[in-house]
Scaffold this active site. Structure first.
Site: not given
Lengths: 360, 360
Positions: A78, A83, A101
């Site tokens: 996402l 996050h 990341k």
């Protein structure tokens, strides 16, 4: 003895999830069982289009994936701003976490994710695929070899790619409310990780952003660089960009050797990857040539690096499930350090390129 | 039609003069006729040891070389602090001038040298050999190709070598009164020149030294780096050092292409040299490989780069002698620009890593 097969749910239908979805399918100890999107139809079409197993459940929400009792682990690609919410929820639902990341919008938010993982005994790993390529281990052997490489003194890394006009207009990575770290959080993540990797994850003392970053109208970084300073002259620089041609370099220089690699994030091809090393090179008598010349090393891999990532993650999850092992903390620790340096670069840009101390 | 053969005198018995002496011997339009040292015996031994022509006159002073009416041009590899005195004197004696780098202790001193050359109608060139390798012209073609490389956006160069303990104790390049610019004036010269070369010699707007330079006890730079900034996001960084393993990189990144070379100052071998280019590279559909991959280009040369340097210089001198041509001002202009950036890096270090404006 067959290894536990870890059952994955995927949150969202991100482009990158197609690659990781394939990797979950190829990993011997992982399988996809669920995918969630804001619409069940979209999730179902995505699963079908990408050849996910026919039994994959397509949900119309991320919550439904987290509530699926069969799901062991979730892969979360996402937008970064989401996050903290979804990673923490996933951990609370005892889902092991493979998180794209940059891991969070900043290190403080990432701390909340790690706390949730620790509190719930789930494994955390970020999606930095190149860490898992066997070439990376071979390169690490070289830079760790005191005789061949000596001590690291200087490093430069670069990850740039030329995003197309549509990306620069519409991609989540140019939107301040989605992936507000822009090129720094995306391409820069890899540069910073590689610098930490080569320095045994020793955080630099100061980080100073370099003049000349490019921001879009919304203030999101499209290109930037920084210099990192430890002590005793140990230094590193990196440059990352969405607006330069594809380049993917590590140059690591030690007192006795040099490492070069030009495709460290995504190897030129899947099955083999190379790097170049020189050790104790000097010149011939009249300084008209090198002795010895650098040497090229080729590393083959039967599984692509993203499959090895899924395999490693699933193996850690399997050990927790089958043997009650503790989660491997190496992975959240290096994610945190990478995020700390990202935060420092961003702060240095905001402070007009002043040096920022990095406190671990 | 045979070209005028330019007769060289050499000032001093520097180690580097052995290589350039050989180059003068190999160049079709140059020959050595005199060498001067503080003792005639030393000069004579040096001439004999290095196979200079038997008729080479060995003088016990630099003045004697400059007073030799047969000498057309002098090669001056003296310590940088002596450049202004001897280069100006040479020009005043109408000797054309091939001067080792760094060309002066600072740009103001270099201006005096150029003024003397202009006033006396003599050719000036610095001893940056790699400029004359045919590979350099080929690389320049690539970075100048709007279609293949686009516009340059980011660049990194690195020239480091691991000096031995004797060098670090005794070499002129670690002595504040001889080559006080240390690694910046020596290895850094090449890095800066390559950055200017790739940017069509457009001076950066600001130069900011990077934290973490290493100085010896006398304050001479043993390693340092800087970031250069033009406008509109165009940036460059470099790192130079006497205390890291031999590394010699140019990475130039444009909007459409990337250039890599790992031996730009001294090619791995004399007769051929390579560089790598990528143009409009992207990824395959699942981002598991590059399309197209970078390509290696090999450039052969029948004459080593230092011979081509002497040949080019001698050809310019020959045109002045034979046809009354004007000296080619390109060479002192790019020397000056290189020196200006060196001065800015040094000043930035002295000012605690503040940005320094570069005014041409």
């Amino acid at each position: 003895m067959s290894e536990t097969v870890i059952k994955f749910g995927i949150l969202g239908c991100a482009e990158i999830a197609r690659k990781v979805g394939r990797a979950i399918g190829l990993a011997p100890n992982a399988t996809i069982v669920a995918v969630g999107s804001r619409s069940a139809e979209k999730a179902a079409k995505y699963a079908a289009d990408n050849g996910f197993p026919p039994a994959t459940r397509a949900y119309g929400s991320y919550d439904a994936v987290l509530d699926d009792p069969e799901v062991d682990a979730v892969y979360v690609p996402l937008p970064t701003s989401l996050h903290a919410k979804w990673a923490v929820l996933a951990a609370q639902k005892k889902k092991h976490l493979l998180l794209e990341k940059p891991v969070a919008v900043n290190a403080a938010e990432f701390d909340k994710i790690v706390e949730a993982c620790v509190a719930n005994g789930v494994q955390f790993m970020d999606g930095t695929m190149w860490m898992h390529h066997p070439r990376t281990a071979k390169m690490k052997e070289f830079v760790s070899d005191e005789r061949a490489f000596g001590k690291i003194t200087a490093m430069h890394t670069c990850f740039t790619f030329a995003a197309d006009p549509d990306f620069l207009e519409n991609d989540i990575r140019v939107k301040p409310d989605l992936d507000g770290l822009g090129a720094l959080g995306d391409a820069g993540w890899y540069c910073i990780r590689s610098i930490l990797w080569a320095n045994d994850y020793e955080l630099p003392k100061t980080v100073t952003a370099l003049r000349g970053p490019v921001l879009n109208k919304a203030g999101v970084i499209l290109s930037c660089g920084a210099s990192l300073y430890w002590e005793e002259g140990k230094v590193a620089t990196f440059h990352c960009s969405f607006v330069s041609h594809l380049t993917m370099d590590i140059t690591a220089v030690g007192t006795k050797g040099t490492l070069h690699v030009h495709d460290f994030v995504i190897p030129f091809q899947e099955s083999e990857a190379s790097f170049s090393v020189a050790s104790e090179s000097g010149f011939d008598e009249l300084v008209t040539g090198w002795v010895p010349k650098p040497a090229e090393h080729l590393v083959n891999t039967s599984l692509p690096q993203e499959v090895l990532m899924v395999k490693e993650f699933s193996s850690l999850v399997g050990a927790i499930k089958a043997k009650g092992s503790q989660p491997e903390m190496k992975w959240p620790i290096i994610s945190k350090k990478t995020q700390l340096v990202i935060d420092a670069v961003k702060l240095s840009i905001e402070r007009g390129f002043e040096p920022v101390e990095v406190v671990g």
